[in-house]
Design a protein around this motif. Structure first.
Motif, mmCIF file in Angstrom:
data_model
loop_
_atom_site.group_PDB
_atom_site.id
_atom_site.type_symbol
_atom_site.label_atom_id
_atom_site.label_comp_id
_atom_site.label_asym_id
_atom_site.label_seq_id
_atom_site.Cartn_x
_atom_site.Cartn_y
_atom_site.Cartn_z
ATOM 1 N N PRO A 1 0.803 -1.236 0.000
ATOM 2 C CA PRO A 1 0.000 0.000 0.000
ATOM 3 C C PRO A 1 0.832 1.281 0.000
ATOM 4 C CG PRO A 1 -0.115 -1.144 2.127
ATOM 5 C CD PRO A 1 0.566 -2.066 1.173
ATOM 6 N N LEU A 2 1.928 1.293 0.734
ATOM 7 C CA LEU A 2 2.692 2.538 0.844
ATOM 8 C C LEU A 2 3.498 2.797 -0.432
ATOM 9 C CD1 LEU A 2 3.273 4.804 2.832
ATOM 10 C CD2 LEU A 2 5.275 3.538 3.561
ATOM 11 N N ALA A 3 4.094 1.725 -0.972
ATOM 12 C CA ALA A 3 4.841 1.876 -2.226
ATOM 13 C C ALA A 3 3.888 2.346 -3.325
ATOM 14 C CB ALA A 3 5.498 0.554 -2.596
ATOM 15 N N ASP A 4 2.656 1.816 -3.328
ATOM 16 C CA ASP A 4 1.679 2.241 -4.348
ATOM 17 C C ASP A 4 1.351 3.721 -4.188
ATOM 18 O OD1 ASP A 4 1.693 -0.399 -4.961
ATOM 19 O OD2 ASP A 4 -0.323 -0.837 -4.212
ATOM 20 N N ALA A 5 1.180 4.155 -2.936
ATOM 21 C CA ALA A 5 0.823 5.556 -2.693
ATOM 22 C C ALA A 5 1.956 6.481 -3.138
ATOM 23 C CB ALA A 5 0.508 5.764 -1.211
ATOM 24 N N LEU A 6 3.202 6.052 -2.883
ATOM 25 C CA LEU A 6 4.347 6.890 -3.270
ATOM 26 C C LEU A 6 4.463 6.949 -4.797
ATOM 27 C CD1 LEU A 6 6.688 8.558 -2.085
ATOM 28 C CD2 LEU A 6 8.113 6.526 -2.280
ATOM 29 N N LEU A 7 4.240 5.818 -5.448
ATOM 30 C CA LEU A 7 4.291 5.799 -6.920
ATOM 31 C C LEU A 7 3.228 6.710 -7.510
ATOM 32 C CD1 LEU A 7 4.869 2.094 -8.007
ATOM 33 C CD2 LEU A 7 6.135 4.118 -8.793
ATOM 34 N N ALA A 8 2.037 6.656 -6.919
ATOM 35 C CA ALA A 8 0.954 7.506 -7.419
ATOM 36 C C ALA A 8 1.332 8.976 -7.240
ATOM 37 C CB ALA A 8 -0.342 7.183 -6.683
ATOM 38 N N ALA A 9 1.941 9.293 -6.091
ATOM 39 C CA ALA A 9 2.341 10.687 -5.841
ATOM 40 C C ALA A 9 3.419 11.104 -6.846
ATOM 41 C CB ALA A 9 2.857 10.832 -4.413
ATOM 42 N N ALA A 10 4.349 10.183 -7.138
ATOM 43 C CA ALA A 10 5.420 10.509 -8.088
ATOM 44 C C ALA A 10 4.827 10.829 -9.454
ATOM 45 C CB ALA A 10 6.393 9.339 -8.198
ATOM 46 N N GLY A 11 3.749 10.107 -9.822
ATOM 47 C CA GLY A 11 3.131 10.313 -11.124
ATOM 48 C C GLY A 11 2.376 11.623 -11.215
ATOM 49 N N SER A 12 1.868 12.107 -10.095
ATOM 50 C CA SER A 12 0.982 13.274 -10.191
ATOM 51 C C SER A 12 1.624 14.581 -9.706
ATOM 52 C CB SER A 12 -0.315 13.004 -9.419
ATOM 53 O OG SER A 12 0.006 12.722 -8.078
ATOM 54 N N THR A 13 2.891 14.525 -9.251
ATOM 55 C CA THR A 13 3.509 15.753 -8.733
ATOM 56 C C THR A 13 4.297 16.456 -9.844
ATOM 57 O OG1 THR A 13 3.783 14.625 -6.624
ATOM 58 C CG2 THR A 13 5.037 16.652 -6.922
ATOM 59 N N ARG A 14 4.057 17.747 -10.033
ATOM 60 C CA ARG A 14 4.837 18.507 -11.009
ATOM 61 C C ARG A 14 5.952 19.279 -10.342
ATOM 62 N NH1 ARG A 14 1.001 22.057 -14.424
ATOM 63 N NH2 ARG A 14 2.982 22.721 -15.300
ATOM 64 N N ALA A 15 5.708 19.769 -9.149
ATOM 65 C CA ALA A 15 6.729 20.536 -8.444
ATOM 66 C C ALA A 15 6.415 20.482 -6.960
ATOM 67 C CB ALA A 15 6.722 21.980 -8.912
ATOM 68 N N SER A 16 7.472 20.611 -6.148
ATOM 69 C CA SER A 16 7.268 20.623 -4.701
ATOM 70 C C SER A 16 7.710 21.970 -4.146
ATOM 71 C CB SER A 16 8.096 19.515 -4.047
ATOM 72 O OG SER A 16 8.222 19.776 -2.675
ATOM 73 N N PHE A 17 6.769 22.680 -3.539
ATOM 74 C CA PHE A 17 7.110 23.950 -2.898
ATOM 75 C C PHE A 17 7.314 23.703 -1.406
ATOM 76 C CE2 PHE A 17 5.050 24.955 -6.829
ATOM 77 C CZ PHE A 17 5.817 26.003 -7.325
ATOM 78 N N HIS A 18 8.007 22.600 -1.097
ATOM 79 C CA HIS A 18 8.211 22.230 0.298
ATOM 80 C C HIS A 18 9.696 22.220 0.624
ATOM 81 C CE1 HIS A 18 8.199 20.169 4.058
ATOM 82 N NE2 HIS A 18 8.472 18.969 3.571
ATOM 83 N N ALA A 19 10.396 21.156 0.235
ATOM 84 C CA ALA A 19 11.811 21.012 0.604
ATOM 85 C C ALA A 19 12.458 20.035 -0.364
ATOM 86 C CB ALA A 19 11.909 20.496 2.036
ATOM 87 N N LEU A 20 13.689 19.689 -0.060
ATOM 88 C CA LEU A 20 14.447 18.710 -0.837
ATOM 89 C C LEU A 20 14.605 19.136 -2.294
ATOM 90 C CD1 LEU A 20 15.525 15.951 0.402
ATOM 91 C CD2 LEU A 20 14.033 14.885 -1.253
ATOM 92 N N PRO A 21 15.397 20.206 -2.521
ATOM 93 C CA PRO A 21 15.549 20.725 -3.888
ATOM 94 C C PRO A 21 15.986 19.674 -4.899
ATOM 95 C CG PRO A 21 16.591 22.182 -2.290
ATOM 96 C CD PRO A 21 16.151 20.971 -1.527
ATOM 97 N N VAL A 22 16.710 18.646 -4.458
ATOM 98 C CA VAL A 22 17.239 17.669 -5.415
ATOM 99 C C VAL A 22 16.155 16.727 -5.933
ATOM 100 C CG1 VAL A 22 17.908 15.824 -3.793
ATOM 101 C CG2 VAL A 22 19.306 16.261 -5.818
ATOM 102 N N SER A 23 15.033 16.687 -5.237
ATOM 103 C CA SER A 23 13.947 15.825 -5.690
ATOM 104 C C SER A 23 13.527 16.255 -7.093
ATOM 105 C CB SER A 23 12.770 15.963 -4.724
ATOM 106 O OG SER A 23 11.929 14.853 -4.854
ATOM 107 N N ARG A 24 13.172 15.321 -7.943
ATOM 108 C CA ARG A 24 12.830 15.567 -9.347
ATOM 109 C C ARG A 24 13.996 16.252 -10.080
ATOM 110 N NH1 ARG A 24 7.937 14.125 -8.946
ATOM 111 N NH2 ARG A 24 7.482 14.451 -11.130
ATOM 112 N N ARG A 25 15.194 16.170 -9.555
ATOM 113 C CA ARG A 25 16.444 16.716 -10.120
ATOM 114 C C ARG A 25 16.410 18.230 -10.265
ATOM 115 N NH1 ARG A 25 18.100 15.588 -14.806
ATOM 116 N NH2 ARG A 25 20.274 15.054 -14.436
ATOM 117 N N GLY A 26 15.474 18.889 -9.544
ATOM 118 C CA GLY A 26 15.270 20.324 -9.713
ATOM 119 C C GLY A 26 16.536 21.145 -9.576
#
Ligand SMILES: Cc1ncc(COP(=O)(O)O)c(C=O)c1O
Length: 499
Positions: free
Chosen positions: A34-59
């Protein structure tokens, strides 16, 4: 601990069977993740994160001179989703959706009442467990001195009244050691007779060196020796894998309680460095518990106090996937490790091109046999017929053959045939050992004021103290420290904090 969402995880039930043990009609179902599925779904639907971790999505590295280094080290995929936490994903500290379900499935797979995920290693998991188990100063604790430093520090910081039991070294080459059960039982019984029974027993259930306690045998004997001592904490950092094969499951802490109704009186907490033995990312770790129903809340509070407030959801998802993999494929993977370990032992024993090596005794001496065993997937390889000692062999294996071994004494290397090692890796190891024996001419026989310490003296790795505060240090100890130092470990001296 109050739950801001006002929701609790689903109630968990104990089982003695992993959910992988299913009736055989058709191919086994793929276990839920369930958790891996939720993370995969989030990865598919996120365009940008205005939170933290600048390296995420190679930004932050897309235009960087270091982009190639990042990509080569971590792979582009790893950056796809590492920033999102709750919401929209389940809350780490107050889980009630995908994380709660993933923890529930993990508890079922290990035969526990409940499980907590941790992304900061068993070093932190142990701290959390002892935070929950030691609820006031001066709790009387009987502790295996062979436990990891995290346990010693937590006991010291919680001002527990600790009596240590010293493991006895039974193999000078591997330096494998085990508690002598009669000593443990007599100490527990004496405390009971004196009207001050121990309240907690702490054991190192599966050591770095591959010594495994039979927790069922120990608890059965303890129930008679000290009926009041009913809470046991077992660090099984190296042993998560062993729950998934019938040859090894029987000795484990949670199985002991789940499989034997006579042991239901015990509250058992066990910790696993899932990253050490399953397909989990570092520092994925698990805390399992069975027994006292109040423990669930105290463990959650302990996690809230001690865990980083930036848990890694990729690590959490890897714990979910690793558990599902073991349910589905764990038995076969462990079977392969057992087979490969036998292959290494037999080849070393029979191949003249490997005559410079031998496997240190694969069984514990008789005096320990009722309550301890050697982990069959961890081989201690002695180097006796070469003009070099084990630390130099380790260095050669790595620098000339790309084969990494971590644990090393003066004479022996520890080979961990974990589930990531296959036939190809074993063949490469044996070939490298043959090549090294060929290259080096055979050697002849290689010859082989007390004070009270106020400190812990701890070699790292593995981080298990040689001396605890209050113990005498003599020449033997100093020689042992020197041998460990020359094998490449650092020796830390850490002052005991008086209250
Ligand atoms: C017995 C034992 N417990 C706990 C730990 C700490 O685990 P982690 O590396 O997951 O923090 C270790 C590390 O080697 C260990 O050997």
């Amino acid at each position: 601990m109050s739950d801001p969402a006002g929701q609790r995880p689903p109630t968990q039930t104990s089982t003695t069977q992993t959910s992988a043990a299913r009736t055989n009609s058709g191919p086994p179902a793929i276990p839920e993740t369930p958790l891996a599925d939720a993370l995969l779904a989030a990865a598919g639907s996120t365009r940008a994160s205005f939170h933290a971790l600048p390296v995420s999505r190679r930004g932050s590295i897309r235009e960087s001179a270091f982009a190639d280094a990042y990509d080569a080290l971590f792979g582009r995929g790893l950056f796809s989703e590492a920033t999102i936490t709750a919401p929209p994903l389940d809350s780490f500290f107050f889980p009630h959706r995908s994380l709660a379900r993933a923890e529930e499935l993990t508890a079922l797979a290990f035969g526990a009442t409940g499980t907590l995920f941790v992304t900061a290693g068993t070093t932190t998991a142990n701290l959390i467990a002892l935070e929950a188990l030691i609820t006031r100063p001066d709790v009387r604790v009987l502790a295996d001195k062979g436990t990891h430093q995290s346990i010693h520090f937590a006991l010291s910081d919680k001002h527990a009244a600790v009596d240590y039991i010293e493991p006895r070294v039974f193999c000078e080459h591997s330096e494998r050691a085990a508690l002598f059960l009669p000593v443990l039982l007599e100490q527990a019984a004496a405390a009971e007779r004196a009207g001050a029974p121990y309240e907690l027993l702490v054991l190192n259930g599966q050591s770095y060196d591959g010594v495994v306690y039979d927790i069922r045998a120990i608890l059965t004997a303890l129930a008679e020796a000290s009926p009041s001592l009913t809470t046991v904490f077992v660090d099984e950092a190296w042993g998560a894998w062993s729950y998934f094969h019938e040859a090894t499951r029987g000795r484990t802490a949670l199985h002991a309680r789940a499989a034997d109704p006579a042991l239901e009186r015990f509250t058992v907490v066990a910790t696993h460095s899932a990253h050490k033995s399953l397909s989990a990312l570092r520092q994925g770790s698990l805390i399992h518990f069975s027994g006292d129903p109040e423990l669930a809340e105290r463990l959650r509070l302990g996690r809230y106090r001690h865990h980083t407030t930036s848990p890694s959801y990729p690590i959490l998802a890897s714990l979910d996937l690793a558990r599902a993999q073991m349910e589905l494929e764990g038995r076969d993977l462990v079977e392969r490790s057992l087979r490969l370990a036998r292959r290494v032992s037999e080849t070393v024993a029979g191949d003249p091109a490997l005559s410079a090596f031998s496997v240190n005794a694969p069984a514990v001496p008789d005096a320990f046999a009722g309550h301890a065993a050697i982990d069959p997937t961890k081989l201690s390889l002695k180097v006796s017929g070469l003009p070099i000692e084990a630390p130099e062999l380790r260095e050669r294996l790595y620098s000339r053959h790309g084969l990494y071994v971590n644990r090393c004494t003066r004479t022996s290397l520890l080979l961990n045939l974990h589930i990531g090692i296959g036939d190809e890796e074993v063949a490469a190891l044996l070939d490298a050992l043959r090549a090294i024996q060929r290259e080096l001419s055979p050697a002849g026989e290689r010859p082989e004021e007390k004070r009270v310490s106020t400190s812990f003296i701890i070699p790292y790795p593995p981080g298990v103290p040689i001396i605890v505060p209050g113990e005498e240090i003599g020449g033997d100890t100093l020689r042992r420290i020197e041998a460990i130092r020359s094998a490449g470990a650092r020796i830390y001296t850490i002052e005991h904090r008086p209250r």
